[in-house]
Design an enzyme around this catalytic site. Structure first.
Site, PDB file in Angstrom:
ATOM      1  N   TYR A 142       0.821  -1.211   0.000  1.00 42.26           N
ATOM      2  CA  TYR A 142       0.000   0.000   0.000  1.00 42.26           C
ATOM      3  C   TYR A 142       0.860   1.269   0.000  1.00 42.26           C
ATOM      4  O   TYR A 142       0.400   2.325  -0.415  1.00 42.26           O
ATOM      5  CB  TYR A 142      -0.907   0.026   1.233  1.00 42.26           C
ATOM      6  CG  TYR A 142      -2.266  -0.608   1.039  1.00 42.26           C
ATOM      7  CD1 TYR A 142      -2.380  -1.925   0.601  1.00 42.26           C
ATOM      8  CD2 TYR A 142      -3.433   0.106   1.300  1.00 42.26           C
ATOM      9  CE1 TYR A 142      -3.621  -2.506   0.440  1.00 42.26           C
ATOM     10  CE2 TYR A 142      -4.684  -0.472   1.139  1.00 42.26           C
ATOM     11  CZ  TYR A 142      -4.767  -1.783   0.705  1.00 42.26           C
ATOM     12  OH  TYR A 142      -6.008  -2.358   0.551  1.00 42.26           O
ATOM     13  N   LYS A 192       3.148 -15.230   1.725  1.00 42.44           N
ATOM     14  CA  LYS A 192       3.487 -16.167   0.660  1.00 42.44           C
ATOM     15  C   LYS A 192       5.008 -16.291   0.588  1.00 42.44           C
ATOM     16  O   LYS A 192       5.666 -15.786  -0.328  1.00 42.44           O
ATOM     17  CB  LYS A 192       2.854 -15.739  -0.673  1.00 42.44           C
ATOM     18  CG  LYS A 192       1.389 -16.219  -0.760  1.00 42.44           C
ATOM     19  CD  LYS A 192       0.714 -15.942  -2.066  1.00 42.44           C
ATOM     20  CE  LYS A 192       1.267 -16.712  -3.223  1.00 42.44           C
ATOM     21  NZ  LYS A 192       0.875 -18.154  -3.217  1.00 42.44           N
ATOM     22  N   ASP A 225      -2.851 -17.935   0.275  1.00 42.97           N
ATOM     23  CA  ASP A 225      -3.883 -18.511  -0.605  1.00 42.97           C
ATOM     24  C   ASP A 225      -4.516 -19.734   0.067  1.00 42.97           C
ATOM     25  O   ASP A 225      -5.741 -19.898   0.075  1.00 42.97           O
ATOM     26  CB  ASP A 225      -3.311 -18.855  -1.993  1.00 42.97           C
ATOM     27  CG  ASP A 225      -2.065 -19.734  -1.944  1.00 42.97           C
ATOM     28  OD1 ASP A 225      -1.444 -19.856  -0.862  1.00 42.97           O
ATOM     29  OD2 ASP A 225      -1.702 -20.309  -2.991  1.00 42.97           O
ATOM     30  N   ASP A 249      -6.371  -7.147   3.718  1.00 42.28           N
ATOM     31  CA  ASP A 249      -7.517  -6.487   3.085  1.00 42.28           C
ATOM     32  C   ASP A 249      -8.439  -7.548   2.472  1.00 42.28           C
ATOM     33  O   ASP A 249      -9.653  -7.545   2.691  1.00 42.28           O
ATOM     34  CB  ASP A 249      -6.997  -5.525   2.009  1.00 42.28           C
ATOM     35  CG  ASP A 249      -8.120  -4.733   1.356  1.00 42.28           C
ATOM     36  OD1 ASP A 249      -9.034  -4.306   2.077  1.00 42.28           O
ATOM     37  OD2 ASP A 249      -8.068  -4.549   0.119  1.00 42.28           O
ATOM     38  N   ASP A 253     -12.207  -9.205   4.125  1.00 42.32           N
ATOM     39  CA  ASP A 253     -13.494  -9.135   3.418  1.00 42.32           C
ATOM     40  C   ASP A 253     -14.105 -10.533   3.320  1.00 42.32           C
ATOM     41  O   ASP A 253     -15.311 -10.708   3.506  1.00 42.32           O
ATOM     42  CB  ASP A 253     -13.324  -8.570   1.996  1.00 42.32           C
ATOM     43  CG  ASP A 253     -13.661  -7.074   1.924  1.00 42.32           C
ATOM     44  OD1 ASP A 253     -13.512  -6.401   2.972  1.00 42.32           O
ATOM     45  OD2 ASP A 253     -14.052  -6.599   0.845  1.00 42.32           O
TER      46      ASP A 253
HETATM   47  C1  IPM Z   1     -10.454  -1.351   3.819  1.00 44.28           C
HETATM   48  C2  IPM Z   1     -10.720  -0.652   2.507  1.00 44.28           C
HETATM   49  C3  IPM Z   1      -9.588   0.328   2.258  1.00 44.28           C
HETATM   50  C4  IPM Z   1      -8.318  -0.481   2.053  1.00 44.28           C
HETATM   51  C5  IPM Z   1      -9.817   1.313   1.119  1.00 44.28           C
HETATM   52  C6  IPM Z   1     -11.121   2.073   1.263  1.00 44.28           C
HETATM   53  C7  IPM Z   1      -8.682   2.273   0.984  1.00 44.28           C
HETATM   54  O1  IPM Z   1     -10.877  -1.589   1.501  1.00 44.28           O
HETATM   55  O2  IPM Z   1     -10.329  -0.656   4.850  1.00 44.28           O
HETATM   56  O3  IPM Z   1     -10.378  -2.580   3.830  1.00 44.28           O
HETATM   57  O4  IPM Z   1      -8.027  -0.957   0.945  1.00 44.28           O
HETATM   58  O5  IPM Z   1      -7.582  -0.621   3.024  1.00 44.28           O
HETATM   59 MG    MG Z   2     -10.915  -3.611   2.179  1.00 41.35          MG
END
Ligand code: IPM
Ligand code: MG
Length: 368
Positions: A142, A192, A225, A249, A253
């Site tokens: 990032y 990884k 993975d 990230d 999710d």
């Molecule tokens: C998260 C989001 C952020 C990220 C974005 C909005 C910059 O997806 O907090 O997971 O990628 O970190």
């Molecule tokens: Mg995210």
């Protein structure tokens, strides 16, 4: 100790309406428990671009650096899609994380029993699930340099760099081990190392910190993975997962969806302790700004309210009050109260964002 301070940054889309529900909860603590907070408000993301011409104004950052906790809604929306990359709403959030040095991002994935059937996985795979993903938040791909889109001969090349120093890995590893000691005492580290040198370093450093300081905690390693696959196969094998910024990230999710709705999950982003002993901290829901439903009373405020519960727990040392708030949410869900994102059961009409907030406040009062 002086009154704890909170800076509220609602952001964009559904941010302001879910934050209004958090304010009800904050006011309830003031009225009923005498737990006072010194609350100030400002803007971030697209809202900050509209007001200040930048997604995070310097003065907002300065305020964020001074308070005990920042509560953020969500940033982004189609209105800002054509802005230059450097001033997109997301840059405001990333700058806050980086400048406040919030390296340890706690993303719990907990399945409320009342919602176990909302998961795309079978009930017995997710019921009772309670795992914590610790995502490194201020380094890795990032932020690594070089980055950019460059011209190379007669074509363009897009570059991002994964870069981790030993100390960056060590501090987030410590944070994961500390948390594990208060939970199920297990950490699984994901990278990884089979293809990335940064992954080799990650694995080495986690192993060294473990041997030197946390050998009482059970440690395992997984390629990220395979970790994703195991999360979907049998998530309850995990307690704490520690991983880098990008893998974290993605994995968070995926883990969030195991629980049935992204609208349920809070997060805490913690940095080093300040002079008063509290960690620098920012709390925000894992979900985004959902511009498609903004302003319609359809948003689920629970993730944002649970983010405030994490603030009670990690910034304000109000463990019992954090438990009380989490239980109030659980009670409301067990009573069958549902916002529009949680439909699918026969004969259930959704409540509005504001009604959900009211119900949670009622459940808080009933708990007294
Ligand atoms: C998260 C989001 C952020 C990220 C974005 C909005 C910059 O997806 O907090 O997971 O990628 O970190
Ligand atoms: Mg995210």
């Amino acid at each position: 100790m002086s009154t704890p301070s909170i800076l509220i940054l609602p952001g964009d889309g559904i941010g302001p309406e879910i934050m209004a529900e958090v304010m009800k909860v904050i006011n309830w603590y003031d009225d009923k428990i005498g737990l006072k907070f010194d609350v100030s408000h400002d803007v971030v993301g697209g809202a900050a671009y509209d007001k200040y011409g930048a997604p995070l104004a310097d003065e907002t950052l300065a305020k964020a650096q001074e308070v005990d906790a920042v509560l953020l809604g969500a940033v982004g929306g189609p209105k800002y899609d054509n802005l230059d990359f450097s001033i997109k709403p997301e840059r405001g959030l990333l700058r806050l994380r980086k400048e406040m040095d919030l390296y340890s991002n706690l993303r719990p994935a907990q399945c409320f029993d009342a919602l176990a059937d909302f998961s795309s996985l079978k009930r017995d795979v997710v019921a009772g699930l309670d795992i914590m993903i610790v995502r490194e938040l201020t380094s890795g791909i990032y932020f690594g340099e070089p980055r950019g889109v460059f011209k190379e001969g007669n074509e363009r090349v897009g570059i991002n760099t994964q870069r981790y120093t030993e100390s960056e890995v060590a501090r987030v590893a410590r944070s994961a081990f500390e948390l594990a000691r208060k939970r199920g005492n297990k950490v699984c580290s994901m990278e990884k190392a089979n293809v990335m040198e940064s992954g080799i370093l990650w694995r080495d450093v986690v192993t060294e910190i473990h041997a030197a300081e946390y050998s009482d905690v059970e440690l395992s390693h997984m390629y990220a993975d395979a970790g994703a696959m195991q999360l979907c196969r049998w998530p309850k094998q995990f307690d704490v997962i520690v991983t880098d910024n990008l893998f974290g990230d993605l994995l968070s999710d995926a883990a969030a969806m195991l629980t049935g709705s992204l609208g349920m999950l809070p997060s805490a982003s913690l940095g080093a302790p300040m002079e008063n002993g509290r960690p620098k901290a920012l709390y925000e829901p894992v979900h985004g700004s959902a511009p498609d439903i903004a302003g319609q009373g359809k948003a689920n405020p629970i993730a944002c309210i649970l983010s405030f519960a994490m603030a009670l727990r990690y910034s304000f040392d109000q463990i019992e009050e954090a438990d009380r708030l989490e239980k109030a949410v659980e009670k409301v869900l067990a009573d069958g109260v549902r916002t529009a994102d949680l439909l699918g059961e026969e004969g259930v009409t959704p409540v509005t964002t504001s009604e959900m907030g009211d119900k949670i406040v009622e459940a808080l009062t009933a708990s007294m």
